[in-house]
Design a protein around this motif. Structure first.
Motif, mmCIF file in Angstrom:
data_model
loop_
_atom_site.group_PDB
_atom_site.id
_atom_site.type_symbol
_atom_site.label_atom_id
_atom_site.label_comp_id
_atom_site.label_asym_id
_atom_site.label_seq_id
_atom_site.Cartn_x
_atom_site.Cartn_y
_atom_site.Cartn_z
ATOM 1 N N MET A 81 -5.139 -1.080 0.929
ATOM 2 C CA MET A 81 -5.916 -1.137 2.164
ATOM 3 C C MET A 81 -6.411 0.252 2.568
ATOM 4 O O MET A 81 -7.537 0.410 3.048
ATOM 5 N N LEU A 82 -5.568 1.267 2.358
ATOM 6 C CA LEU A 82 -5.934 2.627 2.745
ATOM 7 C C LEU A 82 -7.051 3.179 1.867
ATOM 8 O O LEU A 82 -7.856 4.001 2.310
ATOM 9 N N GLY A 83 -7.101 2.746 0.613
ATOM 10 C CA GLY A 83 -8.149 3.208 -0.288
ATOM 11 C C GLY A 83 -7.943 4.653 -0.713
ATOM 12 O O GLY A 83 -6.837 5.190 -0.664
ATOM 13 N N ASP A 84 -9.013 5.308 -1.105
ATOM 14 C CA ASP A 84 -8.963 6.686 -1.584
ATOM 15 C C ASP A 84 -8.883 7.634 -0.396
ATOM 16 O O ASP A 84 -9.845 7.817 0.338
ATOM 17 N N LEU A 85 -7.708 8.254 -0.240
ATOM 18 C CA LEU A 85 -7.489 9.171 0.880
ATOM 19 C C LEU A 85 -7.747 10.626 0.493
ATOM 20 O O LEU A 85 -7.646 11.512 1.337
ATOM 21 N N GLY A 86 -8.019 10.864 -0.766
ATOM 22 C CA GLY A 86 -8.205 12.236 -1.218
ATOM 23 C C GLY A 86 -6.924 12.891 -1.687
ATOM 24 O O GLY A 86 -6.952 13.983 -2.246
ATOM 25 N N VAL A 87 -5.786 12.238 -1.445
ATOM 26 C CA VAL A 87 -4.485 12.706 -1.930
ATOM 27 C C VAL A 87 -3.757 11.511 -2.527
ATOM 28 O O VAL A 87 -4.053 10.357 -2.217
ATOM 29 N N ASP A 88 -2.773 11.788 -3.369
ATOM 30 C CA ASP A 88 -2.037 10.728 -4.038
ATOM 31 C C ASP A 88 -1.106 9.969 -3.093
ATOM 32 O O ASP A 88 -0.391 10.598 -2.300
ATOM 33 N N PRO A 89 -1.062 8.639 -3.187
ATOM 34 C CA PRO A 89 -0.012 7.886 -2.505
ATOM 35 C C PRO A 89 1.281 7.935 -3.314
ATOM 36 O O PRO A 89 1.256 8.114 -4.541
ATOM 37 N N ILE A 90 2.392 7.793 -2.630
ATOM 38 C CA ILE A 90 3.713 7.785 -3.275
ATOM 39 C C ILE A 90 4.356 6.437 -2.973
ATOM 40 O O ILE A 90 4.629 6.112 -1.816
ATOM 41 N N MET A 91 4.589 5.639 -4.021
ATOM 42 C CA MET A 91 5.126 4.297 -3.861
ATOM 43 C C MET A 91 6.657 4.317 -3.868
ATOM 44 O O MET A 91 7.274 4.848 -4.795
ATOM 45 N N ASN A 92 7.268 3.733 -2.838
ATOM 46 C CA ASN A 92 8.717 3.585 -2.803
ATOM 47 C C ASN A 92 9.095 2.196 -3.288
ATOM 48 O O ASN A 92 8.417 1.209 -2.990
ATOM 49 N N LYS A 93 10.209 2.117 -4.018
ATOM 50 C CA LYS A 93 10.707 0.829 -4.492
ATOM 51 C C LYS A 93 12.223 0.811 -4.412
ATOM 52 O O LYS A 93 12.895 1.672 -4.985
ATOM 53 N N VAL A 94 12.762 -0.190 -3.688
ATOM 54 C CA VAL A 94 14.216 -0.364 -3.619
ATOM 55 C C VAL A 94 14.630 -1.138 -4.868
ATOM 56 O O VAL A 94 14.558 -2.369 -4.913
ATOM 57 N N VAL A 95 15.064 -0.417 -5.885
ATOM 58 C CA VAL A 95 15.329 -1.028 -7.191
ATOM 59 C C VAL A 95 16.564 -1.899 -7.188
ATOM 60 O O VAL A 95 16.722 -2.767 -8.052
ATOM 61 N N ALA A 96 17.457 -1.703 -6.227
ATOM 62 C CA ALA A 96 18.682 -2.509 -6.167
ATOM 63 C C ALA A 96 18.370 -3.997 -6.034
ATOM 64 O O ALA A 96 19.153 -4.846 -6.478
ATOM 65 N N HIS A 97 17.226 -4.324 -5.440
ATOM 66 C CA HIS A 97 16.883 -5.724 -5.191
ATOM 67 C C HIS A 97 15.927 -6.302 -6.231
ATOM 68 O O HIS A 97 15.482 -7.449 -6.092
ATOM 69 N N VAL A 98 15.609 -5.543 -7.270
ATOM 70 C CA VAL A 98 14.789 -6.074 -8.356
ATOM 71 C C VAL A 98 15.674 -7.003 -9.200
ATOM 72 O O VAL A 98 16.782 -6.612 -9.582
ATOM 73 N N PRO A 99 15.241 -8.224 -9.493
ATOM 74 C CA PRO A 99 16.116 -9.202 -10.159
ATOM 75 C C PRO A 99 16.650 -8.780 -11.527
ATOM 76 O O PRO A 99 17.753 -9.160 -11.902
ATOM 77 N N SER A 100 15.865 -8.005 -12.275
ATOM 78 C CA SER A 100 16.295 -7.623 -13.622
ATOM 79 C C SER A 100 15.545 -6.381 -14.074
ATOM 80 O O SER A 100 14.534 -5.989 -13.478
ATOM 81 N N GLU A 101 16.020 -5.783 -15.165
ATOM 82 C CA GLU A 101 15.347 -4.606 -15.701
ATOM 83 C C GLU A 101 13.951 -4.956 -16.205
ATOM 84 O O GLU A 101 13.016 -4.151 -16.087
ATOM 85 N N SER A 102 13.778 -6.141 -16.768
ATOM 86 C CA SER A 102 12.456 -6.541 -17.278
ATOM 87 C C SER A 102 11.453 -6.667 -16.135
ATOM 88 O O SER A 102 10.273 -6.314 -16.296
ATOM 89 N N VAL A 103 11.913 -7.144 -14.973
ATOM 90 C CA VAL A 103 11.029 -7.238 -13.808
ATOM 91 C C VAL A 103 10.634 -5.839 -13.333
ATOM 92 O O VAL A 103 9.483 -5.602 -12.956
ATOM 93 N N LEU A 104 11.584 -4.918 -13.362
ATOM 94 C CA LEU A 104 11.277 -3.545 -12.965
ATOM 95 C C LEU A 104 10.271 -2.925 -13.927
ATOM 96 O O LEU A 104 9.323 -2.249 -13.494
ATOM 97 N N ARG A 105 10.452 -3.149 -15.215
ATOM 98 C CA ARG A 105 9.492 -2.615 -16.192
ATOM 99 C C ARG A 105 8.091 -3.158 -15.928
ATOM 100 O O ARG A 105 7.103 -2.422 -16.003
ATOM 101 N N ARG A 106 8.004 -4.447 -15.615
ATOM 102 C CA ARG A 106 6.701 -5.042 -15.332
ATOM 103 C C ARG A 106 6.093 -4.447 -14.073
ATOM 104 O O ARG A 106 4.888 -4.150 -14.038
ATOM 105 N N TRP A 107 6.921 -4.233 -13.052
ATOM 106 C CA TRP A 107 6.422 -3.636 -11.801
ATOM 107 C C TRP A 107 5.898 -2.224 -12.063
ATOM 108 O O TRP A 107 4.842 -1.838 -11.535
ATOM 109 N N ILE A 108 6.594 -1.455 -12.881
ATOM 110 C CA ILE A 108 6.155 -0.089 -13.187
ATOM 111 C C ILE A 108 4.838 -0.116 -13.951
ATOM 112 O O ILE A 108 3.892 0.625 -13.630
ATOM 113 N N ARG A 109 4.744 -0.982 -14.971
ATOM 114 C CA ARG A 109 3.503 -1.065 -15.759
ATOM 115 C C ARG A 109 2.317 -1.474 -14.883
ATOM 116 O O ARG A 109 1.224 -0.903 -14.986
ATOM 117 N N GLU A 110 2.542 -2.472 -14.024
ATOM 118 C CA GLU A 110 1.472 -2.905 -13.127
ATOM 119 C C GLU A 110 1.051 -1.773 -12.197
ATOM 120 O O GLU A 110 -0.146 -1.550 -11.965
#
Length: 332
Positions: free
Chosen positions: A81-110
């Motif tokens: 929604m914010l679009g191009d702000l001219g600086v990089d966004p930093i994505m936070n992810k609470v990995v403890a609640h990711v169902p599995s390592e494969s799901v985390l890998r998919r989230w990172i690739r996406e």
């Protein structure tokens, strides 16, 4: 929509980066209100010539069993929604609640390939007593580094909570696992953060390990309710600091900037005591929407703070002795 592809945030980590943390709007907020937040953030970020990144936390609450409730918008959706702000966004992810390592890998690739994000803060769960389904932060760090192998523009961050037992051991382990930077909880006291910085620097030096950049988190306050909320989130505020934050006459907003300036000076001196020094930056949080303009002002004024520990010595060094535990902040 792909993220901004200007100067990588990772390149700024060695030169005192300035980051503004923006909490996404709630999922039940009206479209009109969300659009107003988006425009306000866009205008403010684009006015900050010294800004290096926008940190977008994943905010959640856990019940007694450790199950998550996501009250706010997903960080990736908000960044789109914010679009191009001219600086990089930093994505936070609470990995403890990711169902599995494969799901985390998919989230990172996406996140990297589809959305164009290249900066991440991987976070653990709230409680050491809960058995979470997802990987530990150290495991998640290694997974991210494996998935993004060959990408030297990927910046990986974690959270540091100075009050935790054996925090320096945690910092070193996460650094070995590929962490480029740490973000602290909101700080109002010099200790125990100063002690942790000195010990982390010494430990890295003894292991010939390059220390990660530590982003010191500061937040403006304008009334006592702000302080109560920050303490509930895990901040430590001594009576002396509370007096400094809420001076007679009602200039509390300005006073909180002065307290942050003092803490920066003290902690900058502490970090410099190791060789090589622990690199620092700042992560400035609004925490409450009514303090957004104050947070932007703090970010704008930061370059004038310098690094002298001699500034504003009248309130430097305030805070608990090392080892005094405070409550930890939610899902951070």
């Amino acid at each position: 929509m792909r993220a901004c592809m200007g100067r990588p945030f990772r390149e700024a980590l060695a030169s005192t980066p300035v980051v503004l943390e923006i909490v996404p709007p709630g999922r039940r907020v009206s479209e009109k209100a969300v659009n107003a937040v988006v425009e306000r953030v866009r205008d403010s970020v684009r006015s900050l010539e010294n800004l290096n990144g926008v940190n977008i936390p994943e905010v959640l609450e856990e019940n007694h069993a450790g199950q998550p409730f996501y009250r706010d918008l997903d960080p990736r959706d908000f960044a789109a929604m914010l679009g191009d702000l001219g600086v990089d966004p930093i994505m936070n992810k609470v990995v403890a609640h990711v169902p599995s390592e494969s799901v985390l890998r998919r989230w990172i690739r996406e996140s990297v390939e589809d959305h164009g994000f290249r900066n991440f803060v991987l976070v653990g769960g709230n409680s050491s007593r809960v058995r979470y389904p997802g990987p530990t932060v150290v495991e998640a760090n290694r997974i991210l580094r494996t998935v993004t192998k060959g990408r030297d523009d990927i910046a990986l961050g974690n959270i540091t909570i100075a009050e935790r037992d054996h925090e320096v051991d945690r910092l070193v382990e996460k650094t070995h696992a590929g962490c480029d930077f740490f973000t602290t909880q909101v700080l109002f006291e010099a200790e125990p953060m100063a002690t942790v910085l000195r010990a982390y620097g010494r430990r890295c030096s003894s292991q010939t390990l390059r220390p990660a950049t530590v982003l010191l988190s500061f937040a403006p306050v304008s009334d006592y309710q702000d302080i109560e909320f920050l303490v509930w989130l895990g901040a430590t505020v001594s009576p002396r600091t509370e007096e400094a934050l809420l001076p007679p006459g009602g200039a509390s907003g300005r006073a909180s900037l002065e307290v942050a300036h003092t803490l920066w000076s003290h902690l900058h001196a502490a970090a410099a005591q190791s060789q090589p020094p622990v690199p620092l930056g700042v992560n400035i949080e609004e925490v409450s929407a009514h303090n957004f303009d104050l947070a932007v002002r703090m970010a704008r004024e930061f370059p004038s703070w310098g690094g002298s520990a001699a500034t504003r010595e009248s309130i430097s060094g305030i805070g608990p002795k090392p080892g005094n535990a405070g409550r930890t902040r939610g899902s951070r």
